[in-house]
Enzyme design. Structure first.
Site, PDB file in Angstrom:
ATOM      1  CG  ASN A 244       0.039  19.464  -7.102  1.00 33.95           C
ATOM      2  OD1 ASN A 244       0.123  18.250  -7.004  1.00 33.95           O
ATOM      3  ND2 ASN A 244       0.511  20.129  -8.148  1.00 33.95           N
TER       4      ASN A 244
ATOM      5  NE  ARG B 238       0.732  14.890 -16.395  1.00 30.60           N
ATOM      6  CZ  ARG B 238       0.529  15.579 -15.268  1.00 30.60           C
ATOM      7  NH1 ARG B 238      -0.678  16.035 -14.975  1.00 30.60           N
ATOM      8  NH2 ARG B 238       1.521  15.843 -14.440  1.00 30.60           N
TER       9      ARG B 238
ATOM     10  CD  GLN C  19      -1.392  20.743 -19.907  1.00 30.00           C
ATOM     11  OE1 GLN C  19      -2.286  20.030 -19.520  1.00 30.00           O
ATOM     12  NE2 GLN C  19      -0.545  21.294 -19.076  1.00 30.00           N
TER      13      GLN C  19
ATOM     14  CG  HIS D 204      -2.341  21.511 -15.893  1.00 28.97           C
ATOM     15  ND1 HIS D 204      -1.457  20.612 -16.404  1.00 28.97           N
ATOM     16  CD2 HIS D 204      -2.635  21.049 -14.656  1.00 28.97           C
ATOM     17  CE1 HIS D 204      -1.218  19.662 -15.529  1.00 28.97           C
ATOM     18  NE2 HIS D 204      -1.927  19.922 -14.442  1.00 28.97           N
TER      19      HIS D 204
HETATM   20  P1  NDP Z   1      -0.299   8.248  -6.817  1.00 26.31           P
HETATM   21  O1  NDP Z   1       0.996   7.669  -7.250  1.00 26.31           O
HETATM   22  O2  NDP Z   1      -0.542   8.458  -5.368  1.00 26.31           O
HETATM   23  O3  NDP Z   1      -1.491   7.363  -7.348  1.00 26.31           O
HETATM   24  C1  NDP Z   1      -1.538   6.851  -8.634  1.00 26.31           C
HETATM   25  C2  NDP Z   1      -2.350   5.577  -8.587  1.00 26.31           C
HETATM   26  O4  NDP Z   1      -2.572   5.144  -9.928  1.00 26.31           O
HETATM   27  C3  NDP Z   1      -1.661   4.442  -7.857  1.00 26.31           C
HETATM   28  O5  NDP Z   1      -2.565   3.908  -6.902  1.00 26.31           O
HETATM   29  C4  NDP Z   1      -1.383   3.443  -8.972  1.00 26.31           C
HETATM   30  O6  NDP Z   1      -1.479   2.116  -8.596  1.00 26.31           O
HETATM   31  C5  NDP Z   1      -2.522   3.726  -9.905  1.00 26.31           C
HETATM   32  N1  NDP Z   1      -2.332   3.219 -11.248  1.00 26.31           N
HETATM   33  C6  NDP Z   1      -1.237   3.249 -12.027  1.00 26.31           C
HETATM   34  N2  NDP Z   1      -1.491   2.674 -13.205  1.00 26.31           N
HETATM   35  C7  NDP Z   1      -2.772   2.282 -13.182  1.00 26.31           C
HETATM   36  C8  NDP Z   1      -3.609   1.618 -14.117  1.00 26.31           C
HETATM   37  N3  NDP Z   1      -3.160   1.236 -15.309  1.00 26.31           N
HETATM   38  N4  NDP Z   1      -4.891   1.365 -13.745  1.00 26.31           N
HETATM   39  C9  NDP Z   1      -5.347   1.727 -12.532  1.00 26.31           C
HETATM   40  N5  NDP Z   1      -4.585   2.362 -11.614  1.00 26.31           N
HETATM   41  C10 NDP Z   1      -3.323   2.623 -11.931  1.00 26.31           C
HETATM   42  O7  NDP Z   1      -0.452   9.612  -7.632  1.00 26.31           O
HETATM   43  P2  NDP Z   1      -1.383  10.864  -7.325  1.00 26.31           P
HETATM   44  O8  NDP Z   1      -2.710  10.382  -6.883  1.00 26.31           O
HETATM   45  O9  NDP Z   1      -0.684  11.852  -6.485  1.00 26.31           O
HETATM   46  O10 NDP Z   1      -1.459  11.504  -8.785  1.00 26.31           O
HETATM   47  C11 NDP Z   1      -2.049  10.791  -9.864  1.00 26.31           C
HETATM   48  C12 NDP Z   1      -1.786  11.539 -11.170  1.00 26.31           C
HETATM   49  O11 NDP Z   1      -2.491  12.755 -11.160  1.00 26.31           O
HETATM   50  C13 NDP Z   1      -0.320  11.959 -11.410  1.00 26.31           C
HETATM   51  O12 NDP Z   1       0.431  10.902 -11.969  1.00 26.31           O
HETATM   52  C14 NDP Z   1      -0.461  13.113 -12.356  1.00 26.31           C
HETATM   53  O13 NDP Z   1      -0.474  12.631 -13.691  1.00 26.31           O
HETATM   54  C15 NDP Z   1      -1.832  13.672 -12.001  1.00 26.31           C
HETATM   55  N6  NDP Z   1      -1.715  14.966 -11.310  1.00 26.31           N
HETATM   56  C16 NDP Z   1      -2.340  16.035 -11.876  1.00 26.31           C
HETATM   57  C17 NDP Z   1      -2.219  17.274 -11.306  1.00 26.31           C
HETATM   58  C18 NDP Z   1      -2.929  18.457 -11.878  1.00 26.31           C
HETATM   59  O14 NDP Z   1      -2.538  19.597 -11.578  1.00 26.31           O
HETATM   60  N7  NDP Z   1      -3.961  18.289 -12.667  1.00 26.31           N
HETATM   61  C19 NDP Z   1      -1.400  17.510 -10.110  1.00 26.31           C
HETATM   62  C20 NDP Z   1      -0.892  16.280  -9.534  1.00 26.31           C
HETATM   63  C21 NDP Z   1      -1.017  15.077 -10.154  1.00 26.31           C
HETATM   64  P3  NDP Z   1      -0.367   1.320  -7.772  1.00 26.31           P
HETATM   65  O15 NDP Z   1       0.381   2.325  -6.982  1.00 26.31           O
HETATM   66  O16 NDP Z   1      -1.194   0.408  -6.941  1.00 26.31           O
HETATM   67  O17 NDP Z   1       0.483   0.652  -8.782  1.00 26.31           O
END
Ligand code: NDP
Length: 392
Positions: free
Chosen positions: A147, A285, A314, A333
């Site tokens: 998603n 989140r 939630q 959500h």
């Molecule tokens: P990804 O794993 O593809 O991307 C997450 C990114 O966050 C990575 O590039 C990671 O960096 C980066 N990151 C982690 N910690 C930090 C930090 N402290 N500062 C800056 N960047 C950071 O995940 P998605 O993009 O697929 O999803 C992201 C989040 O979105 C999920 O974890 C979830 O919580 C949320 N989500 C919400 C949904 C909703 O329905 N609202 C549905 C799906 C997801 P690196 O990999 O370089 O370490």
């Protein structure tokens, strides 16, 4: 025979739909970067049906019954007397969704001695205490990418809704009014604004890509810098920290996972460093933002708007400050649970169960914890000994 305990959100108030607004949904076979969409051996639902609520049963009922397994589906998940807690005692598998999270805290792990697999039907397993899963050798997995684009589309919608003051203008119409000045006194164009994302992973990158045609200045921060050619493709400015990024951005979208490094990242102090009148869109989140600091910043005018679809806890209680604060465009959500997304995460859940019961390896990109350690996507996103606490 295994017992699968599945926690899903409630059915529509009018009951499970008998018909739908559209006859079909586009078929998505793969995602940007080359990962394929879920490939279960079979499907017992029609893509486009409501699968994420109790009666939809994630389309798993027939498959599990044919295989001789017991499926228990409930939305009753809160408190010690909930059906979820009562059924945990002999559950082999728990399936939950971030939209309606069945929080798997250390105490609840202790109540589930048979538990071997916890599946997130969606993305983001922070409702599971990953350290307990590691200690108890419980496999945790999620349907990575299912998603991500759904959420990115929601972010773009919310940026436009906030900046252009859409919701109050829509309300004028519903309320029978026609005061244009009331509507436009807080309405702007996004053109040439500075838009930044905290994290440029799957969702963050997809948001940047979708905002690019709006002729805005794009910024990002992330733990790892993107390859130069990706930065050039969208004309991105990289910032070493969230603090550096928020100082220059008119719109900030949060797309990082919740872990100790990001919990309460947007607190009073960071918000005070933002441009006055900036907007925040948080679909990552709820706990990444300090609840009261956001409400206060909207009251004081430090923020011009806040939108998102993630809360803590939630479902949000009726008196949650984000329900009543000014200038917000919150939804429950929903962003990652469109009918289009449901078809993918339901198929992915089935693929995971098929692999689990056949003793075949689960895709590496779906794994969060496996064999008593962080694995696959989880090894990348979380840190051992410092993982999430099941949102306790
Ligand atoms: P990804 O794993 O593809 O991307 C997450 C990114 O966050 C990575 O590039 C990671 O960096 C980066 N990151 C982690 N910690 C930090 C930090 N402290 N500062 C800056 N960047 C950071 O995940 P998605 O993009 O697929 O999803 C992201 C989040 O979105 C999920 O974890 C979830 O919580 C949320 N989500 C919400 C949904 C909703 O329905 N609202 C549905 C799906 C997801 P690196 O990999 O370089 O370490």
């Amino acid at each position: 025979m295994a017992k699968i305990l599945c926690v899903l959100y409630d059915d529509p108030k009018s009951g499970h739909p008998k018909s739908y607004a559209r006859d079909d949904i586009p078929e998505i076979k793969g995602y940007p970067g080359g990962q394929t969409a879920p490939t279960p051996e079979g499907l017992s639902f029609n893509p486009g049906e409501l699968l994420g609520s109790v009666s939809g049963k994630l389309g798993l009922e027939k498959y599990l019954a044919d295989a001789g397994h017991e499926l228990v589906v409930t939305s009753d998940k809160n408190g010690p007397d909930s059906r979820f807690v009562k059924e945990l005692a002999d559950a082999d598998v728990v399936i939950s969704q971030p939209f309606w999270p069945a929080y798997l805290t250390p105490e609840r792990f202790a109540m589930a001695p048979k538990l071997k697999l916890a599946v997130t039907a969606g993305i983001g397993s922070d409702h599971v205490d990953l350290q307990s899963a590691i200690d108890r050798n419980v496999t945790v997995c999620e349907v990575t990418y299912s998603n991500s684009i759904s959420v990115a589309e929601h972010v773009v919608m919310m940026i436009l809704a906030l900046v252009r003051n859409y919701i109050p203008s829509y309300k004028q119409v519903i309320d029978g009014g026609w005061n244009i000045a009331d509507c436009v006194q807080r309405a702007y164009d996004v053109e040439k604004m500075h838009v930044g994302t905290v994290a440029a992973g799957r969702i963050g990158w997809a948001v940047l890509k979708r905002m690019h045609p709006f002729d805005v200045h794009l910024h990002y921060t992330d733990r790892h810098r993107l390859p130069l050619e990706q930065e050039k493709e969208l004309g991105l400015t990289f910032h070493e920290s969230a603090e550096d990024l928020v100082k220059v951005c008119d719109v900030v979208t949060i797309n990082c996972p919740l872990h100790p490094e990001t919990e309460n990242l947007f607190n009073k102090e960071l918000i005070s460093k933002m441009k006055k009148g900036a907007y925040i869109v948080n679909t990552a989140r709820g706990k990444i933002c300090d609840t009261q600091a956001i409400a206060d910043a909207l009251e004081s005018g430090q923020l011009a708007g806040y939108a998102g679809d993630v809360w803590f806890p939630q479902p949000a209680p009726k008196d949650h400050p984000w329900r009543s604060m000014p200038y917000h465009s919150m939804t429950p959500h929903t962003s990652g649970s469109t009918l289009s997304a449901q078809a993918r995460y339901a198929a992915g859940t089935r693929e995971i169960l098929e692999c689990w019961f056949a003793g075949k390896p689960i895709r590496d990109e779906y794994l969060i914890v496996h064999d008593g350690k962080l694995a696959g996507a989880g090894a990348h996103s979380y840190s051992e000994g410092d993982a999430t606490g099941g949102s306790s």
